[in-house]
Design a protein around this motif. Structure first.
Motif, PDB file in Angstrom:
ATOM      1  N   THR A 197     -29.070 -31.235  71.115  1.00  0.00           N
ATOM      2  CA  THR A 197     -28.035 -30.109  71.364  1.00  0.00           C
ATOM      3  C   THR A 197     -26.524 -30.685  71.218  1.00  0.00           C
ATOM      4  OG1 THR A 197     -29.850 -29.235  72.678  1.00  0.00           O
ATOM      5  CG2 THR A 197     -27.807 -27.815  72.587  1.00  0.00           C
ATOM      6  N   CYS A 198     -26.421 -31.640  71.613  1.00  0.00           N
ATOM      7  CA  CYS A 198     -24.976 -32.279  71.830  1.00  0.00           C
ATOM      8  C   CYS A 198     -24.420 -32.226  70.266  1.00  0.00           C
ATOM      9  CB  CYS A 198     -24.796 -33.439  72.175  1.00  0.00           C
ATOM     10  SG  CYS A 198     -25.344 -33.815  74.066  1.00  0.00           S
ATOM     11  N   LEU A 199     -25.397 -32.293  69.452  1.00  0.00           N
ATOM     12  CA  LEU A 199     -24.696 -32.665  67.912  1.00  0.00           C
ATOM     13  C   LEU A 199     -24.224 -31.362  67.565  1.00  0.00           C
ATOM     14  CD1 LEU A 199     -27.582 -34.870  66.718  1.00  0.00           C
ATOM     15  CD2 LEU A 199     -25.397 -35.569  67.584  1.00  0.00           C
ATOM     16  N   ASP A 200     -25.050 -30.366  67.298  1.00  0.00           N
ATOM     17  CA  ASP A 200     -24.466 -28.983  66.901  1.00  0.00           C
ATOM     18  C   ASP A 200     -24.034 -28.131  67.837  1.00  0.00           C
ATOM     19  OD1 ASP A 200     -24.551 -29.102  63.710  1.00  0.00           O
ATOM     20  OD2 ASP A 200     -26.310 -30.354  64.157  1.00  0.00           O
ATOM     21  N   GLY A 201     -24.675 -28.266  68.968  1.00  0.00           N
ATOM     22  CA  GLY A 201     -24.363 -27.098  69.880  1.00  0.00           C
ATOM     23  C   GLY A 201     -22.880 -27.254  70.135  1.00  0.00           C
ATOM     24  N   TYR A 202     -22.201 -28.579  70.241  1.00  0.00           N
ATOM     25  CA  TYR A 202     -21.054 -28.838  71.018  1.00  0.00           C
ATOM     26  C   TYR A 202     -20.171 -28.326  69.866  1.00  0.00           C
ATOM     27  CZ  TYR A 202     -16.953 -31.572  72.625  1.00  0.00           C
ATOM     28  OH  TYR A 202     -15.883 -31.867  73.011  1.00  0.00           O
TER      29      TYR A 202
END
Lengths: 495, 319
Positions: free
Chosen positions: A90-95
């Motif tokens: 989630t760090c990739l696109d959520g952020y």
């Protein structure tokens, strides 16, 4: 159906609902805090539940377990710090969505996706248990070897980006996975005589270092003016996904649910692997693969759904066979035993009220989690309004405390080292997700290969004896071959 | 504070060996919270036992007693920390066979038998041999016969579990091959799925599968029959002198003043007979076995040569 109604009639007492709420609430909190995991929480609370009835005790402890996947999203999206291992992707696109001013929307999609996955997972446990549970036993060392090879090949194929860089990261991840005691002979490897490394490098400090600390470093290197995020709209509608985002989430949510549940059932699989595979799958099927890593809705919706479905899936072998699929459900098994319940077919026969009460509590718990998490989104996105100059040191402090309390003394050192490493790797466009995945899968692969060869007495033929392992090996080969074919062109264009 | 002050383990180890004749201090003990070090994770039987003992110790000594899980090093870190703890009676811990009999043969460890004072034993693990219900092997005799004609494989999550299998093999000439599993469920699933022939684990691992009619208990691999399956005989009753004995108890670092040590031994003795703790042990299916400090030490030491033999046979022993 009668059984399920029985379950609801048992859970629908104020005291049972209260404990279900306490469990899901704690799960959310534990999910939000980086470094504090469900494992320790459940183990510490377990003795306190001895005096409770079976149903409230177990529904509370299970609530912590599946609640974690809801809470883990927030810090990943808002701060690029994985609250739980299963939220690393989630760090990739959520952020990136948060940086584009879509934090509220991202959290809403994640919460609703999680709810759908959790509920469908519970339905699957209620009705599909016996046939699916059989699948667990079909997997021996040879089949696991084939499965891991297929998963690694699939992710490398799906990942896009330069093949050489991808392979380098996989190799580095595999090496990190080798640190520690040899799985067969316990001989320490790559520990340089350091006792703290005998158990290997922990996932928590590794993930927090690579993703969280590296982000803080990256921010520290930028002028203040560049750090401003696009603020989230303050209206209620601003928190809701717009029509476009909703439309793009539907497919990933369904695929994530099914994929996550199936992966979750397998021992050693679980929520984290589910989220990675879902991310890879979404990138592949997407018509806009170039958006991945820059805030693609699919890259958030798929994995966030898959990790919840994975948590539910991992409960199935525990409830139906008494066979925990991961460390947390192993602690749940102890909790069951302490309350005099032996999970498995015997529980369904002899204590149907416990089994169905628990299932009903999971339906109720997922609704509670959704109702609890949606209003929190408004609060969470406020965090982004705190000036980064104050926020970053605070995050750093929280992370260090989390890492310190979760593992060994050396964990903080490891997290900081990997923070710097992660910063440089990101600057050079290496895929950190691949590194983490290889690090997780490598030890499973090594152990399975060596177990299989121990069983067969060194005969390689063991890998081709069952249809299942042949099928998976063929799939692995196919992904590798496909990876060399024209699709690469598309992937290369992303760089 | 959950964490101890970090002390370089080498220096602390030396400190641990130096006895401090502090009889005067004994009256003032305990002056702060007492810590029980558990080298395994929360949720395990050893952890549940330690938390039970913590409750009793807190009552008996009128002090705060906390359990500290020191993970890492496959249990080594916890052992090292216990050995290096200040010998003032404010730290003791769970010790078992693995840390004392297995690891010292495999790698360099920062402790010896002399680093510990043994306070007493409270329990012993039950072990059993489980086999898939659809396996053609129905009895121990079948298993031995199979082991004479081919390699029979057994899975277990710890090398100690297999002691009974090794002894059985040595006594009969059957060949049993150990397949290490990383977790208990993994070991069990391999046997249910027919990937290995049998599994040697404890009741919490096997009972759900036995109740679910996936596994059959072939024999108890302990000197006692399992309480939940009283009809299944022990290997000894079947005529083979083979058993996996894993006593579980407590020790502190050596050098704790005798007066304090005596009080700790007394606490362990009380705990071993405590009805609530016995009930916990029953629900976890571990055999309550109260042993005094020296008895506990002997119980572990009696396994030393067998375990060493296994490590040599498995090619795990380093010189």
């Amino acid at each position: 159906m009668d059984n399920l109604l029985l379950g609801f009639s048992i859970i629908a007492t104020p005291i049972n609902l209260f404990y279900c709420f306490v469990g899901t609430f704690l799960g959310t909190v534990v999910g939000i805090l980086p470094g504090v995991g469900p494992l320790a929480t459940i183990a510490i609370l377990m003795p306190l539940t001895v005096n409770l009835d079976v149903t409230p005790a177990l529904s509370m402890l299970c609530g912590i377990y599946y609640g974690v996947a809801y809470g883990g999203t927030a810090t990943s999206v808002l701060l690029r710090i994985p609250g739980e291992a299963s939220s690393v992707v989630t760090c990739l696109d959520g952020y990136m969505m948060a940086r584009n001013g879509r934090a509220g929307s991202a959290l809403t999609i994640a919460a609703v996706g999680s709810f759908i996955a959790g509920t469908i997972g519970t339905v699957a446990i209620s009705y599909l248990s016996p046939p699916l549970a059989k699948l667990v036993f079909a997997f021996g060392p040879a089949q696991y070897t084939a499965l891991v090879l297929a998963a690694l090949a699939a992710v490398t194929y799906f990942s896009g980006g330069a093949l050489l860089k991808a392979l380098l990261m996989v190799g580095f991840g595999l090496t990190l996975g080798c640190v520690g005691a040899d799985p067969m002979t316990l001989t320490p490897r790559l520990t340089f005589g350091n006792l703290d490394l005998v158990a290997g490098i922990d996932l928590t400090p590794l993930a927090i270092g690579l993703f969280g600390f590296s982000e803080i470093l990256a921010m520290a290197r930028q002028p203040l003016s560049k750090l401003r995020m696009i603020p989230t709209p303050r209206t209620l509608l601003g928190f809701l996904p717009n029509r476009e985002e909703t439309r793009r989430s539907v497919g990933p949510v369904w695929r994530g649910t099914i994929l996550g549940f199936m992966v979750g059932i397998l021992p050693g699989g679980g929520a984290m692997l589910a989220s990675f595979l879902s991310y890879a799958l979404e990138r592949k099927v997407s018509r806009r693969p170039e958006e991945f890593g820059k805030g693609a809705v699919e890259g958030l919706a798929g994995p966030e759904t898959a990790n919840n479905a994975g948590s539910s899936g991992a409960l199935l072998p525990l409830l139906c066979m008494g066979l925990p699929a991961n460390a947390v459900s192993a602690v749940l098994l102890t909790a069951f035993m302490i309350h005099g319940v032996a999970p498995g077919p015997a529980m369904m026969e002899r204590q149907p009220e416990v089994f169905w009460g628990l299932i009903a509590s999971m339906y109720v718990g997922n609704v509670m989690l959704l109702l609890m998490n949606l209003p929190l989104i408004g609060l969470f996105v406020k965090i982004l309004e705190v000036p980064r100059a104050y926020l970053s040191p605070l995050i750093l402090l929280l992370c260090v405390i989390g890492v310190y309390s979760s593992g060994e003394d050396s964990a903080v050192v490891i997290a900081i080292l990997f923070g710097f490493l992660g910063y440089f790797l990101r600057k050079m466009d290496f895929d950190l997700g691949l590194l983490i995945l290889a690090y997780v899968l490598g030890p499973i692969l090594e152990r399975s290969v060596r177990q299989a060869l121990t069983i067969s007495g060194g005969e390689m033929s063991i890998f081709f004896e069952s249809g299942l392992s042949i099928g998976l090996l063929v799939a692995a080969g196919a992904f590798l071959v496909l990876g060399l074919l024209p699709n690469r062109k598309l992937a290369l264009r992303d760089d | 504070m959950k964490r101890r002050d970090f002390i370089a383990s080498g220096a602390a180890f030396t400190a641990g060996l130096v006895a401090q004749p502090a009889t005067a201090r004994a009256q003032a003990w305990p002056t702060r919270e007492i810590t029980i070090i558990v080298a395994v994770g929360p949720g395990s039987s050893a952890d549940a036992l330690a938390r039970g003992v913590a409750r009793i110790a807190s009552r008996e000594l009128n002090a705060t007693v906390q359990v500290k899980n020191v993970l890492g090093g496959a249990g080594l870190t916890g052992f090292a920390e216990l050995a290096a703890s200040k010998p003032d009676g404010h730290t003791f811990g769970v010790v078992n066979v693995g840390g004392l009999l297995v690891f010292p043969h495999i790698m360099k460890v920062p402790y010896t038998w002399d680093s510990f004072s043994f306070l007493g034993g409270v329990a012993e693990g039950y072990y059993g041999i489980g086999i898939a219900v659809n396996s053609p092997i129905k009895t121990i005799e079948d298993l031995i016969a199979a082991g004479k004609s081919r390699r029979v494989t057994y899975s277990a999550s710890a090398i100690m579990n297999g002691v009974a299998m090794i002894q059985l093999g040595n006594a009969t000439g059957a060949k049993f091959q150990f397949v290490p599993a990383s977790t208990q469920p993994e070991a069990v699933a391999q046997a249910v799925g027919g990937h290995v022939d049998v599994v040697v684990q404890t009741p919490p691992d096997l009972v759900p599968l036995i109740e679910g009619k996936q596994l059959r208990l072939l024999a108890s691999a302990t000197y006692n029959r399992w309480p939940n399956y009283p009809d299944v005989k022990t290997l000894k009753e079947l005529g083979y002198d083979a058993a996996t004995i894993v006593p579980l108890g407590f020790a502190c670092s050596s050098g704790v003043p005798p007066a304090i040590r005596a009080k700790l031994e007394q606490v362990i003795a009380v705990a071993a007979k405590d009805p609530e703790l016995m009930a916990t042990m029953r629900s976890l299916t571990i055999l309550p076995r109260a042993l005094s400090g020296p008895e506990f030490r002997d119980a572990i030491q009696s396994q030393a040569s067998t375990v060493e033999g296994i490590l040599v046979a498995a090619g795990m022993k380093k010189t």
